[in-house]
Design an enzyme around this catalytic site. Structure first.
Site, PDB file in Angstrom:
ATOM      1  N   GLY A  40       8.953 -15.064  25.883  1.00 24.25           N
ATOM      2  CA  GLY A  40       8.023 -15.606  24.973  1.00 24.25           C
ATOM      3  C   GLY A  40       7.217 -16.897  25.575  1.00 24.25           C
ATOM      4  O   GLY A  40       7.890 -17.638  26.292  1.00 24.25           O
ATOM      5  N   GLY A  92       5.081 -19.201  23.851  1.00 19.90           N
ATOM      6  CA  GLY A  92       4.585 -20.034  23.072  1.00 19.90           C
ATOM      7  C   GLY A  92       5.195 -21.539  23.513  1.00 19.90           C
ATOM      8  O   GLY A  92       5.453 -21.481  24.571  1.00 19.90           O
ATOM      9  N   LEU A  93       5.259 -22.415  22.452  1.00 17.34           N
ATOM     10  CA  LEU A  93       5.528 -23.608  22.666  1.00 17.34           C
ATOM     11  C   LEU A  93       7.164 -23.640  23.248  1.00 17.34           C
ATOM     12  O   LEU A  93       7.320 -24.374  24.236  1.00 17.34           O
ATOM     13  CB  LEU A  93       5.323 -24.658  21.705  1.00 17.34           C
ATOM     14  N   ALA A  94       7.929 -23.181  22.562  1.00 20.13           N
ATOM     15  CA  ALA A  94       9.281 -23.058  23.047  1.00 20.13           C
ATOM     16  C   ALA A  94       9.456 -22.663  24.530  1.00 20.13           C
ATOM     17  O   ALA A  94      10.417 -22.922  25.165  1.00 20.13           O
ATOM     18  CB  ALA A  94      10.245 -22.367  21.951  1.00 20.13           C
ATOM     19  N   HIS A 104       4.719 -20.435   2.316  1.00 21.99           N
ATOM     20  CA  HIS A 104       3.588 -21.773   2.143  1.00 21.99           C
ATOM     21  C   HIS A 104       2.638 -21.630   0.849  1.00 21.99           C
ATOM     22  O   HIS A 104       2.267 -20.466   0.709  1.00 21.99           O
ATOM     23  CB  HIS A 104       2.622 -21.766   3.624  1.00 21.99           C
ATOM     24  N   ARG A 129       7.870 -27.515   0.495  1.00 18.84           N
ATOM     25  CA  ARG A 129       7.134 -26.204   0.222  1.00 18.84           C
ATOM     26  C   ARG A 129       7.811 -25.150  -0.698  1.00 18.84           C
ATOM     27  O   ARG A 129       7.182 -24.598  -1.487  1.00 18.84           O
ATOM     28  CB  ARG A 129       6.971 -25.397   1.637  1.00 18.84           C
ATOM     29  N   HIS A 169       4.908 -17.709   5.586  1.00 17.62           N
ATOM     30  CA  HIS A 169       4.545 -18.502   6.665  1.00 17.62           C
ATOM     31  C   HIS A 169       5.458 -18.738   7.839  1.00 17.62           C
ATOM     32  O   HIS A 169       5.064 -18.657   8.888  1.00 17.62           O
ATOM     33  CB  HIS A 169       4.006 -19.716   5.972  1.00 17.62           C
ATOM     34  N   GLU A 177      11.252 -20.549  16.447  1.00 15.57           N
ATOM     35  CA  GLU A 177      11.167 -19.932  15.112  1.00 15.57           C
ATOM     36  C   GLU A 177      11.994 -18.825  15.213  1.00 15.57           C
ATOM     37  O   GLU A 177      12.733 -18.391  14.200  1.00 15.57           O
ATOM     38  CB  GLU A 177       9.904 -19.419  14.800  1.00 15.57           C
ATOM     39  N   LEU A 225       6.907 -27.551  14.953  1.00 16.05           N
ATOM     40  CA  LEU A 225       6.462 -27.799  16.119  1.00 16.05           C
ATOM     41  C   LEU A 225       7.424 -28.508  16.961  1.00 16.05           C
ATOM     42  O   LEU A 225       8.040 -28.471  18.011  1.00 16.05           O
ATOM     43  CB  LEU A 225       5.153 -28.602  16.211  1.00 16.05           C
TER      44      LEU A 225
END
Length: 552
Positions: free
Chosen positions: A9, A11-13, A234, A283, A350, A374, A390
């Site tokens: 993966g 992404g950010l992580a 969401h 939420r 979401h 996530e 984030l």
């Protein structure tokens, strides 16, 4: 020689983990189906939480901790949350050093704004494109290490399964989706950073690249999952032909108001029901309130499950500076002008609070296997606060890298043997798929569509036992049917349906066993919270064709 770590993966992580691992002297292989520019992380608009206390509000990590635990209805891991809030200011400083262009206040400090479930301004942001800004900085940092040979990036490859023996991970088999090529990658440790399982539901605000295959396959291989019933709707999304589009929580953070027409004038229901925080309640509360307005009171827009979000009263410069992405979505997909007209919004799936069960160090129940982002479950409990996703991805990357970097060296002879066996088993899977009847495409597509319908029908904002039992029975039957059909040309799509069905079954089983209402999990037949029995995380383990659910 440094450790060899596989990160699945980008992404950010995943990128954060890769960057921190390089600092620890590790050699990193970063595997993903697409370039990082297409990761779901790029979509994040709202911001990232950190108790920087620059607004004279006496904010602190302790208060961030309290808000996060309360928002998660106290089933999040308190030790992990402690790490999260204590590390948050350090993460903001690290991002600044990498070149993230945060919006600044008049004193030149990182600006902060309100976000749902939090009484203090602690959400740092970069206009309306925080995810893009952070991703861009991390991509640039990774490329420097790729050029130096410390990070090897494999793009266009999918995780297929782990190399496991005696509850110890030795790497993974990966698949090139478009050519059905295989390779095994042995590693001293593996970090899963594959995002949430959007594919189980189909239509969500998230990326379709995060298809849910990995979580389902890991469950099949004996990895423990947690809190799968906790799925965040969401409150403000808009429907388009291809997917749900997010209207960022920042629209409410800067003063956007939710209303429906009632007796000839706007009724600001959140402000009446929750006068202290109004539309900035957590939420789950806002989504449940919209459901009540539309379904119980019958006041939805045009008789549908929509309410209005109005930002037209805000100063134009605020909308231009902080909500330009909202303006773009509204004009492109809804053909409306949010400077003048309210936006029709409805709750949509979401975020998945549940996923791979990890401890505060991001360890799983399998030695040498870690998870972050996530796909990892420990920070958010029953409901995630806006701005903590984030933060959770980056903090998860920090801690997973630290843990993986300290793993003992693997026995390479054992790992190589497992790698050879893994590729042989994958090739056998491919041959068996090729022997399935090619005329089963129609049935395959029917099952894929039915899965989405079942999950939305049984795992909505409100759930009840009758619908969950019906879903469980049908999902069990569908798993048998799926074994006899195939996608006409994509092996990976066929296996993804198998994995999605198992994961969906585990989600439904988790919701059935949690006989209470807590956070994002609301049962009409068990309407009250039951702390005595269920102030705990759920656990899902697969054993001998059965998903076993426990609470601990």
């Amino acid at each position: 020689m440094g450790k060899e770590i596989l990160v699945v993966g980008a992404g950010l992580a995943g990128m954060t983990a890769a960057l921190k691992l390089v600092e620890y002297g590790a050699a990193v292989t970063l595997v993903s189906p697409a370039y990082s520019e297409r990761a779901q992380s790029v979509m994040a608009m709202g911001g990232i939480n950190a108790a920087l206390n620059t607004k004279q509000e006496d904010d602190s990590p302790e208060q961030h901790f309290e808000d996060t635990m309360r928002g998660g209805s106290f089933i999040n891991d308190p030790e992990a949350v402690e790490n999260l809030v204590r590390t948050a200011p350090e993460i903001i400083r690290w991002l600044e050093e990498l070149g993230v262009n945060f919006t600044r206040d008049e004193q030149g400090r990182v600006d902060l704004r309100n976000f749902g479930g939090q009484k203090k301004k602690r959400t740092a942001y970069a206009g309306a494109r925080t995810g893009k800004q952070i991703s861009t900085a991390l991509i640039a940092a990774c490329r420097k290490h790729e050029a130096a040979g410390a990070i090897r990036r494999l793009t266009g490859w999918r995780f297929y399964y782990l190399l496991l023996e005696d509850k110890e991970c030795a790497g993974a088999v990966i698949l090139r989706e478009d050519t059905n090529e295989w390779q095994s990658i042995t590693a001293d440790a593996v970090i899963m950073a594959v995002g949430g399982p959007n594919g189980v539901f189909g239509q969500t605000t998230g990326s379709r690249l995060n298809d849910g295959y990995a979580a389902g396959r890991l469950l099949l291989q004996g990895i423990e999952l947690a809190n799968l019933e906790m799925i965040q709707y969401h409150p403000t999304t808009v429907y388009t032909a291809s997917k749900q589009m997010l209207i960022t929580e920042a629209a409410r953070g800067v003063g956007g108001r939710l209303f429906v027409p009632k007796e000839g004038k706007p009724w600001y229901f959140m402000e009446e029901w929750y006068p202290e925080q109004g539309a900035l309640m957590p939420r789950d509360v806002v989504s449940q309130s919209i459901h009540k307005v539309c379904n119980e009171l019958g006041l939805g827009i045009d008789g549908k499950s929509y309410v209005y979000l109005d930002v037209s009263h805000l100063p134009r410069q605020v909308i231009d500076a902080q909500l330009d992405e909202v303006v773009s979505v509204c004009r492109k997909y809804l053909k409306l002008d949010p400077y003048k007209e309210p936006i029709p919004v409805a709750p949509g799936i979401h975020y998945f609070m549940g996923g791979i069960k990890t401890d505060k160090e991001h360890r799983t129940n399998i030695k040498r296997l870690f998870a972050a982002g996530e796909c990892s479950a420990q920070y958010h409990g029953a409901n995630r606060l806006g701005g903590n996703s984030l933060l959770g991805a980056l903090c998860g990357g920090f801690f997973a890298a630290k843990s993986a970097g300290s793993a003992d060296p693997i026995d390479h002879a054992v790992a190589n043997r497992l790698g050879e066996q893994g590729v042989e088993a994958a090739l056998l899977d491919l041959r068996q798929w090729d022997q399935l009847p090619r005329g089963s495409q129609g049935k395959f597509l029917e099952l894929r569509k039915e899965l989405s319908e079942i999950m939305y029908g049984s795992m909505g904002i409100y759930r009840k036992e009758r619908e969950l039992l019906k879903a469980k029975k049908r999902l069990e039957a569908m798993r048998e049917e799926a074994g006899r059909v195939r996608h006409p040309c994509r092996f990976y799509e066929t296996r993804t349906l198998d994995a999605n069905l198992l994961l969906a079954l585990a989600m439904v089983e988790s919701a059935l066993e949690r006989k209470e209402s807590r956070g994002a999990h609301q049962r009409t037949d068990f309407a009250e919270k039951n702390d005595g029995r269920f102030k705990k995380s759920s656990s899902a383990l697969y054993d001998n064709k059965t998903v076993n659910i426990a609470f601990m």
